[in-house]
Each structure stands twice: as C-alpha cells, then as structure tokens.
Design a protein around this motif. Structure first.
Motif, PDB file in Angstrom:
ATOM      1  N   PHE A  66      -6.722  -3.939   2.001  1.00 37.45           N
ATOM      2  CA  PHE A  66      -6.500  -2.736   1.199  1.00 37.45           C
ATOM      3  C   PHE A  66      -7.554  -1.673   1.495  1.00 37.45           C
ATOM      4  N   ALA A  67      -8.010  -1.636   2.742  1.00 39.19           N
ATOM      5  CA  ALA A  67      -8.949  -0.593   3.173  1.00 39.19           C
ATOM      6  C   ALA A  67      -8.204   0.738   3.284  1.00 39.19           C
ATOM      7  N   ASP A  68      -8.925   1.818   3.154  1.00 42.98           N
ATOM      8  CA  ASP A  68      -8.319   3.147   3.288  1.00 42.98           C
ATOM      9  C   ASP A  68      -7.562   3.239   4.607  1.00 42.98           C
ATOM     10  N   GLY A  69      -6.310   3.678   4.550  1.00 47.61           N
ATOM     11  CA  GLY A  69      -5.478   3.841   5.727  1.00 47.61           C
ATOM     12  C   GLY A  69      -4.632   2.620   6.077  1.00 47.61           C
ATOM     13  N   ALA A  70      -4.912   1.470   5.458  1.00 48.99           N
ATOM     14  CA  ALA A  70      -4.115   0.271   5.734  1.00 48.99           C
ATOM     15  C   ALA A  70      -2.708   0.463   5.182  1.00 48.99           C
ATOM     16  N   THR A  71      -1.743  -0.186   5.810  1.00 48.06           N
ATOM     17  CA  THR A  71      -0.371  -0.115   5.320  1.00 48.06           C
ATOM     18  C   THR A  71       0.084  -1.495   4.855  1.00 48.06           C
ATOM     19  N   VAL A  72       0.917  -1.479   3.833  1.00 45.18           N
ATOM     20  CA  VAL A  72       1.539  -2.687   3.311  1.00 45.18           C
ATOM     21  C   VAL A  72       3.018  -2.403   3.124  1.00 45.18           C
ATOM     22  N   ILE A  73       3.791  -3.466   3.035  1.00 42.84           N
ATOM     23  CA  ILE A  73       5.239  -3.342   2.917  1.00 42.84           C
ATOM     24  C   ILE A  73       5.662  -4.024   1.624  1.00 42.84           C
ATOM     25  N   THR A  74       6.556  -3.380   0.873  1.00 40.77           N
ATOM     26  CA  THR A  74       7.055  -3.990  -0.357  1.00 40.77           C
ATOM     27  C   THR A  74       8.152  -4.983  -0.011  1.00 40.77           C
ATOM     28  N   ASP A  75       8.330  -5.960  -0.877  1.00 45.14           N
ATOM     29  CA  ASP A  75       9.356  -6.977  -0.623  1.00 45.14           C
ATOM     30  C   ASP A  75      10.624  -6.737  -1.438  1.00 45.14           C
ATOM     31  N   SER A  76      10.811  -5.509  -1.870  1.00 44.89           N
ATOM     32  CA  SER A  76      11.978  -5.197  -2.698  1.00 44.89           C
ATOM     33  C   SER A  76      13.230  -5.029  -1.838  1.00 44.89           C
TER      34      SER A  76
ATOM     35  N   LEU B 263       3.830   1.417   2.275  1.00 45.99           N
ATOM     36  CA  LEU B 263       2.868   2.165   1.475  1.00 45.99           C
ATOM     37  C   LEU B 263       1.540   2.212   2.214  1.00 45.99           C
ATOM     38  N   THR B 264       0.907   3.372   2.169  1.00 43.54           N
ATOM     39  CA  THR B 264      -0.380   3.573   2.829  1.00 43.54           C
ATOM     40  C   THR B 264      -1.472   3.649   1.778  1.00 43.54           C
ATOM     41  N   VAL B 265      -2.516   2.860   1.951  1.00 42.60           N
ATOM     42  CA  VAL B 265      -3.634   2.861   1.004  1.00 42.60           C
ATOM     43  C   VAL B 265      -4.419   4.150   1.176  1.00 42.60           C
ATOM     44  N   ALA B 266      -4.448   4.958   0.108  1.00 44.21           N
ATOM     45  CA  ALA B 266      -5.247   6.188   0.114  1.00 44.21           C
ATOM     46  C   ALA B 266      -6.679   5.873  -0.295  1.00 44.21           C
ATOM     47  N   SER B 267      -6.821   4.954  -1.245  1.00 46.85           N
ATOM     48  CA  SER B 267      -8.149   4.521  -1.684  1.00 46.85           C
ATOM     49  C   SER B 267      -8.005   3.224  -2.468  1.00 46.85           C
ATOM     50  N   SER B 268      -9.108   2.487  -2.550  1.00 50.28           N
ATOM     51  CA  SER B 268      -9.128   1.283  -3.367  1.00 50.28           C
ATOM     52  C   SER B 268     -10.534   1.113  -3.918  1.00 50.28           C
ATOM     53  N   ARG B 269     -10.592   0.467  -5.078  1.00 51.43           N
ATOM     54  CA  ARG B 269     -11.899   0.244  -5.699  1.00 51.43           C
ATOM     55  C   ARG B 269     -11.784  -0.913  -6.679  1.00 51.43           C
ATOM     56  N   TRP B 270     -12.903  -1.555  -6.891  1.00 48.88           N
ATOM     57  CA  TRP B 270     -12.949  -2.636  -7.869  1.00 48.88           C
ATOM     58  C   TRP B 270     -13.367  -2.052  -9.209  1.00 48.88           C
ATOM     59  N   HIS B 271     -12.676  -2.448 -10.262  1.00 51.67           N
ATOM     60  CA  HIS B 271     -12.973  -1.961 -11.609  1.00 51.67           C
ATOM     61  C   HIS B 271     -12.800  -3.128 -12.577  1.00 51.67           C
TER      62      HIS B 271
ATOM     63  N   VAL C 210      -5.691   0.254  -6.620  1.00 44.53           N
ATOM     64  CA  VAL C 210      -5.304   0.876  -5.353  1.00 44.53           C
ATOM     65  C   VAL C 210      -4.486   2.127  -5.632  1.00 44.53           C
ATOM     66  N   LYS C 211      -4.769   3.160  -4.856  1.00 42.93           N
ATOM     67  CA  LYS C 211      -3.999   4.399  -4.886  1.00 42.93           C
ATOM     68  C   LYS C 211      -3.282   4.485  -3.552  1.00 42.93           C
ATOM     69  N   PHE C 212      -1.944   4.539  -3.611  1.00 42.46           N
ATOM     70  CA  PHE C 212      -1.143   4.676  -2.398  1.00 42.46           C
ATOM     71  C   PHE C 212      -0.796   6.138  -2.182  1.00 42.46           C
ATOM     72  N   ALA C 213      -0.812   6.582  -0.940  1.00 46.19           N
ATOM     73  CA  ALA C 213      -0.520   7.986  -0.600  1.00 46.19           C
ATOM     74  C   ALA C 213       0.869   8.396  -1.077  1.00 46.19           C
ATOM     75  N   GLU C 214       1.819   7.470  -1.091  1.00 48.64           N
ATOM     76  CA  GLU C 214       3.205   7.774  -1.449  1.00 48.64           C
ATOM     77  C   GLU C 214       3.466   7.741  -2.961  1.00 48.64           C
ATOM     78  N   VAL C 215       2.440   7.466  -3.759  1.00 42.89           N
ATOM     79  CA  VAL C 215       2.604   7.321  -5.208  1.00 42.89           C
ATOM     80  C   VAL C 215       1.773   8.410  -5.896  1.00 42.89           C
ATOM     81  N   PRO C 216       2.423   9.531  -6.271  1.00 42.61           N
ATOM     82  CA  PRO C 216       1.676  10.681  -6.769  1.00 42.61           C
ATOM     83  C   PRO C 216       1.197  10.589  -8.222  1.00 42.61           C
TER      84      PRO C 216
END
Length: 182
Positions: A31-41, A47-55, A61-67
């Motif tokens: 889930f590094a910035d710029g990594a891509t993942v695929i949904t299983d739906s 989806l492209t990881v825009a940013s991720s952080r531990w909280h 995770v914030k995905f570029a495609e999810v505004p």
C-alpha cells in the motif's frame, strides 16, 4: 499472480480514506504511494494508492479514484488483490507466499512421506497448513517452528514434527477421565 492483500473497512473522515483489514505481512510495500490493487467485485476495478498511514493501529488508505466519503462507503467489504510476480519473494527470509507452500510434499522428521500441502489458512492468531494425507483426508497443522521446523522450497518439501493426533487425529492420546463422584 493475484494475491489478496486486504479488505476495505469503513470510511474514515470525509476525504475518501478507508480503513483496511490488512491481509499481508508487507502492508507498507503493498500500500505504498502509487501502488495499484484490484478489487474482487463483479465489476473489477483497479485502485491506485494516493497515500497511506497508520492511525491507532489501523492502516488508512486514500485511493486516487475515491474522491469522498460517499465513494469510500461504496467500497466497504471489498477484498483487494495485488499482482505479484511469480519470482518475487518476501523481504523476510523466514516468510513465504502461500503459492510457494501449496503443492509441497510433507515429510515427518524421520523422513516418512506424510502428504501434500493443499492450502494455507490464515487466522488472527496463526497460520495453518492444510495437508492432504495419503489416505485422502486433510489435517490442519499450525505453521510454527516447533511443528514445522523446516521448509525447503528448492527440495520441494516441508518437514512436520509429528505429535500424537497431529497428522493422524485417530491416533490422538486419550486421557482417561475420572468418574463423577456422587
């Protein structure tokens, strides 16, 4: 090869972040910035990881495609998969991908053939090897060093330190119970 690396949880905040149920030992890599993942739906999305952080112990995770939050809520409970090259290995030499273990021959510490690994079951407390025994039944063996002291990918086998009832549930030691006192 596609490997499940997480499941989307609830939305966090209003900017489209989601909490993840992490299903990988390498979340900072997957889930590094710029990594891509695929949904299983049914409608597969990349989806492209825009940013991720531990909280508070949870990966957000914030995905570029999810505004926004509304779009994030629509992704809830979707499994996420990452494309992993067939020759890729985990960073830690003591870790293995499921695909590396499935199909390995199982031997006992005395060298007897005991079956084949057919699956890896991931539980919150530990992972289990599902082993098909020569008789056709399957058993689960905790993937801990005491019970699985050796994994040799090059030789194509794992060694299991058999205990009574582990590989042969019928051979478990039965402790006699004392009769109830009246």
């Amino acid at each position: 090869m596609l490997v499940t690396v997480g499941r989307i949880g609830r939305a966090h905040g209003i900017k489209g972040e989601v909490g993840l149920d992490v299903r990988t030992d390498e979340p900072d890599r997957r889930f590094a910035d710029g990594a891509t993942v695929i949904t299983d739906s049914k409608t597969v999305r990349t989806l492209t990881v825009a940013s991720s952080r531990w909280h508070s112990g949870r990966l957000l995770v914030k995905f570029a495609e999810v505004p926004d939050r509304t779009a994030a809520e629509q992704l809830r409970n979707l499994a996420l998969q990452a494309e992993i090259p067939d020759d890729e290995r985990p960073e830690d030499p003591e870790e293995y991908y499921d695909r590396e273990l499935i199909g390995l021959t199982v031997r006992t510490t005395d060298g007897a053939e005991a079956g084949e690994v057919i699956d890896v079951v991931h539980l919150p407390s530990q992972d289990l090897l599902e082993i098909r025994r020569p008789a056709g039944n399957a058993v689960l063996v905790p993937l801990v060093e005491e019970l699985v002291p050796e994994i040799d990918l090059a030789a194509g086998h794992v060694v299991v330190a058999d205990r009574p009832g582990l590989l042969d549930p019928e051979g478990a030691e039965v402790t006699p119970t004392e009769p109830d006192a009246d």
